[in-house]
Design an enzyme around this catalytic site. Sequence first.
Site, PDB file in Angstrom:
ATOM      1  N   ASN A 113      49.106  42.972  48.935  1.00  7.45           N
ATOM      2  CA  ASN A 113      48.824  43.601  47.644  1.00  7.45           C
ATOM      3  C   ASN A 113      50.084  44.177  47.001  1.00  7.45           C
ATOM      4  OD1 ASN A 113      46.143  42.984  47.964  1.00  7.45           O
ATOM      5  ND2 ASN A 113      45.486  45.072  48.438  1.00  7.45           N
ATOM      6  N   ARG A 446      39.334  28.726  41.414  1.00 13.04           N
ATOM      7  CA  ARG A 446      40.143  28.692  42.641  1.00 13.04           C
ATOM      8  C   ARG A 446      39.434  27.785  43.634  1.00 13.04           C
ATOM      9  NH1 ARG A 446      43.984  32.693  42.271  1.00 13.04           N
ATOM     10  NH2 ARG A 446      43.456  34.503  40.988  1.00 13.04           N
ATOM     11  N   ARG A 476      46.189  32.530  39.059  1.00 13.05           N
ATOM     12  CA  ARG A 476      47.466  32.958  39.632  1.00 13.05           C
ATOM     13  C   ARG A 476      47.569  32.686  41.124  1.00 13.05           C
ATOM     14  NH1 ARG A 476      48.387  38.632  37.905  1.00 13.05           N
ATOM     15  NH2 ARG A 476      49.202  37.701  35.992  1.00 13.05           N
ATOM     16  N   HIS A 506      37.340  31.504  32.995  1.00  8.31           N
ATOM     17  CA  HIS A 506      37.043  32.336  34.152  1.00  8.31           C
ATOM     18  C   HIS A 506      35.549  32.366  34.463  1.00  8.31           C
ATOM     19  CE1 HIS A 506      37.103  36.306  36.439  1.00  8.31           C
ATOM     20  NE2 HIS A 506      38.062  35.634  37.016  1.00  8.31           N
ATOM     21  N   TYR A 539      33.899  38.226  50.052  1.00  9.36           N
ATOM     22  CA  TYR A 539      33.736  38.877  48.749  1.00  9.36           C
ATOM     23  C   TYR A 539      32.248  39.132  48.517  1.00  9.36           C
ATOM     24  CZ  TYR A 539      38.476  37.441  47.190  1.00  9.36           C
ATOM     25  OH  TYR A 539      39.832  37.260  47.061  1.00  9.36           O
ATOM     26  N   ARG A 635      36.039  48.853  41.556  1.00 11.69           N
ATOM     27  CA  ARG A 635      36.789  48.571  42.777  1.00 11.69           C
ATOM     28  C   ARG A 635      38.225  49.071  42.689  1.00 11.69           C
ATOM     29  NH1 ARG A 635      37.832  42.571  43.657  1.00 11.69           N
ATOM     30  NH2 ARG A 635      39.846  43.003  42.727  1.00 11.69           N
ATOM     31  N   HIS A 663      33.207  42.628  44.581  1.00 12.95           N
ATOM     32  CA  HIS A 663      33.541  41.695  43.510  1.00 12.95           C
ATOM     33  C   HIS A 663      32.400  41.487  42.512  1.00 12.95           C
ATOM     34  CE1 HIS A 663      35.185  37.709  41.982  1.00 12.95           C
ATOM     35  NE2 HIS A 663      36.259  38.473  42.003  1.00 12.95           N
TER      36      HIS A 663
END
Length: 761
Positions: A113, A446, A476, A506, A539, A635, A663
Amino acid sequence: MAEIDNKHNSGNKMTDIIDANDHVNRKSGAGNADRTVDNSNSPTDDSLNHLNSKESFTEVDWQRSEDGNYSPSSYINRDLSLLQFHLRVLAQAADPRHPLLERLFFLMIFSSNIDEFFEIRVAGIMQKLNLGDVSTSVHGMRPSEILNEISVVTHDAIAEQYRILNEDILPALALEDIRYLKRDELNAEQSAWMKRYFIEQVSPVLTPISIDPAHPFPRLVNKSLNFIATLEGKDAFGRDINLAIVPAPRSLPRVIRLPDELTGGKEHHVMLSAIIHEHIGELFPGVNVTGCHQFRLTRNADLDLADDVEDIAKALEGELENRRFGDKVRLEVTTECPTPISDYLLNEFELHDNQLYRVNGPVNLTRLLFDFNIPELRYKPFTHIVPKSFRRDFDKFDKTTSMFAAMRKGDVLVHHPFHAFSPVVNLLWQAANDPKVLAIKQTLYRSGTNSEIVQALAAAALNGKEVTAVIELRARFDEASNIAVANYLQEAGAVVVYGIVGYKTHAKLMLIVRREDDKIRRYVHLGTGNYHAANAKVYTDYGLFSADPDISEDVHKIFNELTGMGKPANLKKLLHAPFTLHDKLMNFIDAEIAHVKAGKRGHIIIKVNALTERRLIDKLYDASQAGVKIELILRSICCLRPQVKGLSENITVRSVIGRFLEHTRIYYFHNDGNERLYCGSADWMDRNLFHRVEVAFPIEDKRLSKQIYQDGLLNYLQDNTQSWTLSGDGSWQQNQPVAGEAPHIAQEYLLKMINGVGESV
């Protein structure tokens, strides 16, 4: 980056985050009940009925101008708020409630992170500083002030990270016979083996680079492990060489397990850095190596892609190479590195002292080995459940078990990771092999070519289905993988598009078109998370399977938007960014304000990953001042200041950090009893609401709506162990059960109720 005075302190120190003595006994609730709860063991509204006393309100010098805008002091800086989230993750590594190997994993997650934080966020702030040290954000802080605060907090945090590693985790691992041995801890046989390993496995792939007029300082790859060696003597050409750089190839493992015959079968390992350090003299025969020090350079890794490119895939492939050699933002060295060496490196990389991080251990903890097969040191495993609807239904047309039959009976909800991801995959495989299926359309954000989702889509295309994949190449750090997926699907015969230039796709959408009795019926899956099987195991996300004609028609229109041209689609039920989602959310909040002004109850509960969008924050402030009760479960990032006297007294903010990454995105509005509950792909951020294609979908089935309200919202508001509460000054305090109160952990509650697993933490 110049030296900066510390004029702004919005975050608490690392010791305040970790020290349990500073935790605040606090509990946040959801107010009075509107719904009855069937299960006596589940959290209820009444059990959450807790109001903060006025003494807990924060005094902030906020104002509202004549134009309606709130003053900068009303907001928390986005990047400092994100940094506080990383500190909450680090706190898990120090928490003895987690199994030992999971604590080590949290330590590695924190490293990852922080790497990304420097690569993206710090790099971006440095770019703004280069353009001028002026504030361009609503919080009013200048780039120099933000960077200074980040430097203070991250230096403390990284020091605490290595303290946890060296004083807590490594000694505890040693008690379990898991050891990362230092060079001076090896016996003679182990040292001899290490030398052979260096000669046979390491030395052939190392390239020592001397620093002299003919060999300038090498261009080092982002986050690569490197060594700087100081030398004495003349080389084969009679040159006096004082310095050399030795990059460690990424093809080599960073942790090497010693053979069982040398350890008695124990989990004993040596670091690659120790092997190279011990034998670096072998690379410089005839020259005396007087010092060897590992270091790592972090660079700007964000991609700069123009909106007017002709081919996104080709442009991205070019930018991916640039990511490896972006602008320098951070230098890491070990604590033993002499100051002249670290100063030399800082000068070479054009960095300042406050961009130097000395670490008491390996400079990269993300590649530590942790996945040992020792179940008692890990979380308890559990079986991912398949919803009953997908276990028993048969298709009246085909007389076989069919997910289509189940979806025709009614909507089906999955809650990952407690529910299995397999229904999503199985639906695609059924569609791929079903002669009645005509077309499949899906968004992919992803994924990878080894994904069953991708393989099922490819099989469907090979079977003659019309397959359309909308692949967002710009996810990303997954750009290269997504390009490979696009090529793979195109070779199978699928139509691949990359969405809309300037707007990331997205939304999480799947559409299946099927012919039944000479009629066309559509089936859809909508989710809050990516179509990624591995992520679905760690998640928390919701997925909705539906054959609702209106929702299916809306999804069809959105796919036409993404692949074709035309005006924004007129949707019946879905909320759609960048077109209707933001305005609808503002309207929903206004409706709660109107209900309160009419003497009725107003209540909003929002669970998203982040809240940064100013107009929504301002509208929530307005609602709070009108008397609407607002409970936010966030979060990571929160730019809103809760519990500020006169500004946000009716707003509470909490964050839950635990075994799974939170998530789910849920938007709940009481609406005078005619409740609105949406799930979706969008956080409440500028980028999601205005610069991405996002979808929020209503949960209209009363049973499913109640389930989400109960499990996904109230359950989290009751968490008094793995939750943190945000104060108006920007600091976070971990909640603890009050006297006589039983601990409640939201994720553990769901594991128990859905999967039948007892205490796991």
